[in-house]
Design an enzyme around this catalytic site. Structure first.
Site, PDB file in Angstrom:
ATOM      1  N   ASP A 175      -6.097  -6.764  30.921  1.00 55.28           N
ATOM      2  CA  ASP A 175      -6.390  -6.274  32.263  1.00 55.28           C
ATOM      3  C   ASP A 175      -5.371  -6.757  33.301  1.00 55.28           C
ATOM      4  O   ASP A 175      -5.004  -7.939  33.316  1.00 55.28           O
ATOM      5  CB  ASP A 175      -7.781  -6.813  32.631  1.00 55.28           C
ATOM      6  CG  ASP A 175      -8.270  -6.367  33.982  1.00 55.28           C
ATOM      7  OD1 ASP A 175      -8.669  -5.205  34.106  1.00 55.28           O
ATOM      8  OD2 ASP A 175      -8.255  -7.196  34.918  1.00 55.28           O
TER       9      ASP A 175
ATOM     10  N   GLU B 155      -2.582  -3.116  30.702  1.00 55.92           N
ATOM     11  CA  GLU B 155      -2.888  -2.258  31.853  1.00 55.92           C
ATOM     12  C   GLU B 155      -2.010  -2.674  33.024  1.00 55.92           C
ATOM     13  O   GLU B 155      -2.078  -3.813  33.483  1.00 55.92           O
ATOM     14  CB  GLU B 155      -4.361  -2.413  32.269  1.00 55.92           C
ATOM     15  CG  GLU B 155      -4.738  -1.469  33.409  1.00 55.92           C
ATOM     16  CD  GLU B 155      -5.574  -2.116  34.515  1.00 55.92           C
ATOM     17  OE1 GLU B 155      -5.569  -3.352  34.656  1.00 55.92           O
ATOM     18  OE2 GLU B 155      -6.219  -1.357  35.249  1.00 55.92           O
TER      19      GLU B 155
END
Ligand code: GLC
Length: 677
Positions: free
Chosen positions: A303, A373
């Protein structure tokens, strides 16, 4: 038996072994000087050879005899023949094995051969009827992935969390939030997934923890060893130390009374940034990776990685509009993030995790997958860095978010530009991937319009590389309306236009109450279209979005050119984007014609390698089996066609700059094998 040596030439024979020839010869040699000796013989050295050669070979004969026989042509020849035969066949086999190894293309990994399906666990299936989805709910629905031929499932966070950012604020990286279940539920889910051949990808959130995390509590109290777990600096409230703003808006600094300092949070104030310049933090976070790999998870979606490091000088970031009054700078888009994103050292951290994951990847079929990401918008080269270099591995791929922008450029040209952007920037030898939606972005069916749902799924599933499907895209789910007073998402609370609630509504399983998701009031409203847009109804409609998705998912797996063949762009205009998928040696190739504009008639007669007639294999409007002439390919608004044709003519040799291939392989039909070419 004893022997007196070669020169002594005395040979004593075991009693009972009859050797007529030998005895006769021996008798002659003794020439009447006494009785012939039948048990021991002495041969004259110069007659040795002829004497021995008269002996019939027998088991256990002495070495000298054996040697004489073995020198005879009739023994020597076959022996030498056999010897060379053995050498030649051994060398041949080694060469053949090496050639087979050298000629075999790499098998595709599990993360390359299947689409990745993203589950937002709050919204997938509620098993205990509290209105919120959970791990047991996911386990109940595993057959959905078998139905769709999907083998890789990424589940957004289910760690213990105060849920300020619905799980992206982690209180304990080694525990499951009770809302989602228990560690036992997790283990059961993982075991069930593995027993069905499904891989589980977890969310890993390195940039920050929750402010409820034990580390943060220890750090704000300056507990020895934990002082520098987060980014602290002196400040005089209410003035922040610099102009940095959080992704969710407003200053990224919050004053903490306990420590009497400000801490950095690039997201919510409940999500303090971990200090990755502290080796202990790095070790702790790597240990968490090991913890879940030891449990057997198959990969991580990492993330918000670009935020992991910040500049230590804490200087103001430059304003996008230098004339904007500094006191009004409060949004991510107001600044250039030169000091808070993509800092030097970031890739070393990620590569370190890759090394750690590779230690768990040694068993065949157990590759531990890593996807990063990072939204870098116009700076695609920054995104590509997450692929690593030819010699240093990093993520298997960075998420490719560019197609999320397709609705803003909805046309054949727009689709071409976005696909071409990735293909021309991706480093050689890497594997592409495509995302059209996720829990952070409005659903593409809503932004593009439902009339384009099918053609977008067709694009996703026919492009080369790994497609990612956000839950509900396989049935064409749309954004749900959430009134301002009901907004749950913290980003939406800062700016209602940015709320991510609409794309997080519960999965629509059936036409039953609450769409078969839960028997209780659901945490977000269910889209009113659930009575028709749901899995159950679409399963019984062969022309549905779901059935088309499924057909394409199987086609992608079973047809080699779609699986790992070349991609050659053959046409683009305001309406249509078309490309060919082909593989050397494979008798069948595919022409994919996708309409992102209005009704169109496409003339591909200039593409000489295409045969005149092509047959619709899968169509978004049910034209399967129809023959089309390449000079007149008619498509309606939002229509997509996968056309099949047989030809020995390949496009890629003559259209170099419009053709791409990853994991290149050729097909040998005589042996039905792939080989490196
Ligand atoms: C990522 C997640 C997003 C989350 C943020 C902070 O961008 O996708 O949902 O809010 O990180 O963790």
């Amino acid at each position: 038996m004893t022997k007196d040596g070669v020169n002594g030439t005395a040979v004593e024979m075991i009693e009972g072994i009859k050797n007529e020839g030998f005895q006769e010869e021996a008798a002659e040699n003794h020439g009447g000087q006494g009785e012939p000796n039948t048990s021991s013989l002495v041969l004259s050295p110069n007659r040795e050879e002829s004497a021995y050669t008269q002996i019939k070979p027998y088991a256990g004969m002495p070495k000298e005899v054996l040697l004489l026989y073995s020198n005879q042509v009739r023994y020597r020849l076959p022996r030498e023949l056999l010897f060379w035969l053995t050498i030649v066949s051994t060398v041949g086999l080694v060469a053949l094995t090496s050639a087979v190894i050298a000629m075999s293309p790499r098998c595709l990994g599990w993360w390359q051969s299947s689409a990745v399906y993203q589950i937002y666990p709050r919204s997938f299936k509620d098993s205990n009827n509290d209105g919120i989805g959970d791990l047991k709910g996911i386990e109940e629905k595993l057959e959905h992935f078998e139905y769709l031929n999907i083998k890789a499932v990424w589940i957004s966070p289910f760690y213990k969390s105060p849920m300020k950012d619905f799980g992206y604020d982690v209180e304990d990286f080694r525990d499951i939030d009770p809302l989602f279940g228990t560690m036992q539920d997790f283990e059961n889910l993982l075991a069930s997934m593995h027993s069905k051949g499904l891989k589980m990808i977890m969310d890993y959130i390195p940039n920050h923890s929750s402010d409820k995390h034990r580390w943060f509590q220890l750090s704000r109290n300056r507990t020895r060893g934990y002082e520098d777990y987060y980014i602290w600096t002196d400040c005089t409230p209410p003035v922040p130390p610099n102009n940095w703003v959080s992704v969710f808006g407003n200053s990224s600094w919050t004053y903490d009374e306990v420590r009497d300092q400000c801490y950095l949070h690039q997201f919510l104030k409940g999500q303090p940034d971990l200090n990755f310049r502290n080796p202990r933090v790095r070790e702790e976070m790597t240990d968490i990776i090991r913890f879940w790999l030891d449990k057997g998870v198959d990969g991580f979606r990492m993330d918000a990685v670009k935020h992991i490091l910040e500049a230590q000088h804490l200087r103001d970031e430059p304003q996008v509009d230098p004339n904007q009054p500094p006191e009004s700078v409060d949004s991510e888009s107001d600044l250039y993030h030169d000091y808070t994103t993509s800092q030097l050292g970031l890739h070393d951290i990620l590569r370190g995790w890759r090394v750690e994951m590779d230690k768990y990847s040694r068993e065949p079929g157990r590759h531990r997958f890593m996807v990063t990401e990072s939204y870098d918008y116009k700076e695609i080269s920054k995104t590509m860095m997450y692929y690593g270099t030819p010699t240093v591995k990093e993520s298997d791929f960075p998420f490719n978010f560019y197609l999320i922008d397709l609705p803003n450029r909805l046309s054949g040209d727009g689709a071409f530009d976005l696909v071409n952007l990735w293909m021309t920037n991706m480093p050689e030898g890497k594997w592409p991937n495509w995302v059209v939606g996720n829990h952070d972005k409005p659903r593409i069916t809503t932004t593009a319009g439902t009339e384009y749902t099918r053609v977008i799924n067709m694009l996703l599933l026919t492009l080369p590389g790994t497609p990612t499907t956000y839950y509900g895209e396989e049935i064409g789910m749309e954004n749900v309306n959430v009134s301002e007073s009901e907004i749950q998402d913290p980003f939406g609370k800062f700016n209602p236009n940015m709320s991510r609630d609409p794309q997080r509504s519960p999965m629509q399983w059936s036409a039953e109450e609450n769409a078969g998701f839960s028997q209780n009031k659901t945490w977000l409203p269910i889209h009113p279209n659930y009575t028709t847009v749901n899995v159950e109804s679409q399963k019984s409609d062969s022309g549905s979005v779901l059935e088309q998705y499924r057909a394409l998912s199987f086609l992608r797996e079973t047809e080699l050119p779609l699986h790992r063949g070349w991609t050659c762009f053959v046409h683009r205009d305001a309406d249509v984007f078309a490309f060919v998928r082909e593989m050397d040696g494979f008798p069948v190739a595919f022409l994919v014609v996708l309409n992102f504009g209005g009704d169109a008639l496409t003339d591909l007669s200039g593409v000489l390698e295409l045969p005149d007639e092509l047959k619709v294999r899968v169509g978004t409007s049910g034209r399967e089996g129809t023959l089309l002439h390449k000079s007149k390919i008619d498509t309606k608004l939002g229509e997509g066609l996968v056309l099949e044709y047989s030809s020995n003519q390949r496009l890629h040799p003559g259209h170099g700059s419009s053709c791409f291939v990853s994991e290149k392989a050729c097909y040998l039909s005589a042996l039905d094998i792939l080989y490196k070419c």
